[in-house]
Scaffold this motif. Sequence first.
Motif, PDB file in Angstrom:
ATOM      1  N   SER A  80      41.968  55.978  13.503  1.00  8.96           N
ATOM      2  CA  SER A  80      43.324  55.503  13.258  1.00  8.96           C
ATOM      3  C   SER A  80      44.262  56.653  12.899  1.00  8.96           C
ATOM      4  O   SER A  80      45.425  56.674  13.306  1.00  8.96           O
ATOM      5  CB  SER A  80      43.309  54.468  12.131  1.00  8.96           C
ATOM      6  OG  SER A  80      44.599  54.008  11.828  1.00  8.96           O
ATOM      7  N   ALA A  81      43.752  57.636  12.148  1.00  6.66           N
ATOM      8  CA  ALA A  81      44.577  58.790  11.751  1.00  6.66           C
ATOM      9  C   ALA A  81      44.882  59.706  12.935  1.00  6.66           C
ATOM     10  O   ALA A  81      45.944  60.328  12.990  1.00  6.66           O
ATOM     11  CB  ALA A  81      43.873  59.576  10.653  1.00  6.66           C
ATOM     12  N   HIS A  84      48.326  57.169  17.111  1.00 10.26           N
ATOM     13  CA  HIS A  84      49.512  56.515  16.562  1.00 10.26           C
ATOM     14  C   HIS A  84      49.949  55.404  17.502  1.00 10.26           C
ATOM     15  O   HIS A  84      49.779  55.488  18.716  1.00 10.26           O
ATOM     16  CB  HIS A  84      50.645  57.523  16.363  1.00 10.26           C
ATOM     17  CG  HIS A  84      50.279  58.641  15.435  1.00 10.26           C
ATOM     18  ND1 HIS A  84      50.282  58.501  14.075  1.00 10.26           N
ATOM     19  CD2 HIS A  84      49.869  59.914  15.682  1.00 10.26           C
ATOM     20  CE1 HIS A  84      49.906  59.647  13.516  1.00 10.26           C
ATOM     21  NE2 HIS A  84      49.651  60.512  14.467  1.00 10.26           N
ATOM     22  N   ARG A  88      46.247  53.562  18.822  1.00 14.33           N
ATOM     23  CA  ARG A  88      45.263  53.082  17.851  1.00 14.33           C
ATOM     24  C   ARG A  88      44.477  51.892  18.387  1.00 14.33           C
ATOM     25  O   ARG A  88      43.709  51.262  17.660  1.00 14.33           O
ATOM     26  CB  ARG A  88      45.955  52.681  16.553  1.00 14.33           C
ATOM     27  CG  ARG A  88      46.369  53.862  15.687  1.00 14.33           C
ATOM     28  CD  ARG A  88      47.143  53.405  14.482  1.00 14.33           C
ATOM     29  NE  ARG A  88      47.308  54.493  13.521  1.00 14.33           N
ATOM     30  CZ  ARG A  88      48.242  54.521  12.567  1.00 14.33           C
ATOM     31  NH1 ARG A  88      49.086  53.508  12.457  1.00 14.33           N
ATOM     32  NH2 ARG A  88      48.329  55.550  11.739  1.00 14.33           N
ATOM     33  N   ASP A 120      42.189  65.581   9.132  1.00 13.12           N
ATOM     34  CA  ASP A 120      42.448  64.175   8.815  1.00 13.12           C
ATOM     35  C   ASP A 120      41.820  63.759   7.494  1.00 13.12           C
ATOM     36  O   ASP A 120      41.439  62.598   7.311  1.00 13.12           O
ATOM     37  CB  ASP A 120      41.940  63.292   9.959  1.00 13.12           C
ATOM     38  CG  ASP A 120      42.683  63.549  11.251  1.00 13.12           C
ATOM     39  OD1 ASP A 120      43.919  63.608  11.214  1.00 13.12           O
ATOM     40  OD2 ASP A 120      42.031  63.711  12.298  1.00 13.12           O
ATOM     41  N   ARG A 132      49.773  60.236   5.608  1.00 14.72           N
ATOM     42  CA  ARG A 132      49.560  59.860   7.007  1.00 14.72           C
ATOM     43  C   ARG A 132      48.192  59.206   7.182  1.00 14.72           C
ATOM     44  O   ARG A 132      48.045  58.192   7.886  1.00 14.72           O
ATOM     45  CB  ARG A 132      49.669  61.094   7.901  1.00 14.72           C
ATOM     46  CG  ARG A 132      49.333  60.829   9.371  1.00 14.72           C
ATOM     47  CD  ARG A 132      49.462  62.103  10.188  1.00 14.72           C
ATOM     48  NE  ARG A 132      48.528  63.122   9.758  1.00 14.72           N
ATOM     49  CZ  ARG A 132      47.260  63.206  10.161  1.00 14.72           C
ATOM     50  NH1 ARG A 132      46.768  62.290  11.006  1.00 14.72           N
ATOM     51  NH2 ARG A 132      46.475  64.166   9.733  1.00 14.72           N
ATOM     52  N   VAL A 133      47.180  59.758   6.526  1.00 12.07           N
ATOM     53  CA  VAL A 133      45.836  59.203   6.643  1.00 12.07           C
ATOM     54  C   VAL A 133      45.721  57.915   5.834  1.00 12.07           C
ATOM     55  O   VAL A 133      45.024  56.974   6.241  1.00 12.07           O
ATOM     56  CB  VAL A 133      44.787  60.247   6.210  1.00 12.07           C
ATOM     57  CG1 VAL A 133      43.376  59.687   6.360  1.00 12.07           C
ATOM     58  CG2 VAL A 133      44.930  61.517   7.047  1.00 12.07           C
ATOM     59  N   ALA A 136      46.851  55.328   7.936  1.00 12.77           N
ATOM     60  CA  ALA A 136      45.828  55.018   8.942  1.00 12.77           C
ATOM     61  C   ALA A 136      44.815  54.020   8.385  1.00 12.77           C
ATOM     62  O   ALA A 136      44.379  53.105   9.094  1.00 12.77           O
ATOM     63  CB  ALA A 136      45.125  56.297   9.387  1.00 12.77           C
ATOM     64  N   TYR A 139      46.316  50.613   8.307  1.00 11.11           N
ATOM     65  CA  TYR A 139      46.268  49.967   9.616  1.00 11.11           C
ATOM     66  C   TYR A 139      44.915  49.297   9.841  1.00 11.11           C
ATOM     67  O   TYR A 139      44.840  48.179  10.352  1.00 11.11           O
ATOM     68  CB  TYR A 139      46.532  50.998  10.712  1.00 11.11           C
ATOM     69  CG  TYR A 139      46.551  50.420  12.110  1.00 11.11           C
ATOM     70  CD1 TYR A 139      47.675  49.777  12.593  1.00 11.11           C
ATOM     71  CD2 TYR A 139      45.434  50.504  12.931  1.00 11.11           C
ATOM     72  CE1 TYR A 139      47.694  49.227  13.869  1.00 11.11           C
ATOM     73  CE2 TYR A 139      45.431  49.954  14.205  1.00 11.11           C
ATOM     74  CZ  TYR A 139      46.571  49.322  14.671  1.00 11.11           C
ATOM     75  OH  TYR A 139      46.580  48.777  15.922  1.00 11.11           O
TER      76      TYR A 139
END
Length: 438
Positions: A80-81, A84, A88, A120, A132-133, A136, A139
């Motif tokens: 996921s990281a 985008h 994903r 990541d 950002r991670v 992820a 998500y």
Amino acid sequence: MDSQWREKKLYPIVGAFAIVSLLYLNFKDNLHFTFPEVVRNLPEMGFVGVNHTRFLLLDDAAAREFYVNGWNSYWLMEESARRHGPARRRVSEMLRKGADLGMTVCRTWAFSDGGGGGADALQLKPGVFNDRVFKALDYVVMEARRHKVRLILSLVNNLKAYGGKTQYLQWAEAVGINVSSKDSFFSDPSIKAYYKSYVKAILTRRNSFTGVKYSDEPSIFAWELMNEPRCDSVSSAPTLQAWIAEMAAYVKSLDRNHLVTIGLEGFYASKSSKNYETNPGDWAASLGSDFLNNSAIKDIDFASVHAYPHSWIPEAKLEAKVKYLSKWADAHISDGENLLKKPVLFTEVGALSTMEKAGLYDRDVLFKTIYDKIYNSARKRGAGGGVLIWQLLVDGVEEYSDEFSFVAGTFPSTRKLILHQSCRLRYASNDTERCIYT
């Protein structure tokens, strides 16, 4: 121009905008925006609880029993990281495919520490996170909810992969803390504080997509303290016992909604245990972990067990591996019922796809062995809570593969076996929804 602006009374508007912008830039990390339309479009789910030796779904007044057919895909946050938006899709695809197989629980990593996590990494250094991670991981949690899959989120690795306890020790050494051995992870106050800080960040996280705090998220099945905790010396066993008790209590202090488990492989440490002989070898008792004592800790809600006959007894023929796995399952289910009074979940069961007997894959023979044990326990309302196979992939994520990984669709016989188990466990849970497994 000045007179025009005054006439239109735009100065106050511009001033208000500037103040709001300044506040946002200074405090944006503490602001959380909920998206009720996102939550409304996600399915309703309830939390999972335990009643002595059984899992219960708490989403209805009946508190229906819940038996697990699930899988591992440790790589969901990392994938996921790396991607985008629409890219994903492999994360969503994996969760959808698991759900299509009737599987209800997926175990995955909620850690990636320092250099071990590479570009990541989620935790860059103690208490410092890569947002950002983190998004992820948000998500992954949201997509699990979308597909009505529950997650077991593991919080740190005993192994070096993705940082693990080795990274925590390196962080401690870098600030002058004397690290006498790897077992210092379980005893040093500063390292324990690092871990608690990480746990707090995860459990109090508010999902950037849904606005729901992780501690309030029903798609999370349980928190796992550590993947396969082991000690360098058996003399550290009391230290590990104390660490488990302390960290389980800490998790419970932050989150009373979710279950807590350890992440054990299930080895017996004491020769006085009647099931000691089910260990795969004497080496299993030298690792500092102790299935019975560790799992008996009051804040541990269910016992976890792993099983890898191909790795643990590599020279044995398939028939001997089947016999071993059968005894291994019986021993732990029996201890869950009679001693621990808790459910037992086999959170990793891995097997190779080689063929050794009558054209059958070893994997199918061994999976059927453990599946039958769980189903027979479920019929008797025993302590066998379920199985999570290791591990499932989808096309395009082969880089996360190991010798026990497979894409479910490429093995029709395994796919049918998984579907059959999902259906009969659903019936054992008194779920009346029609189930097709052909």
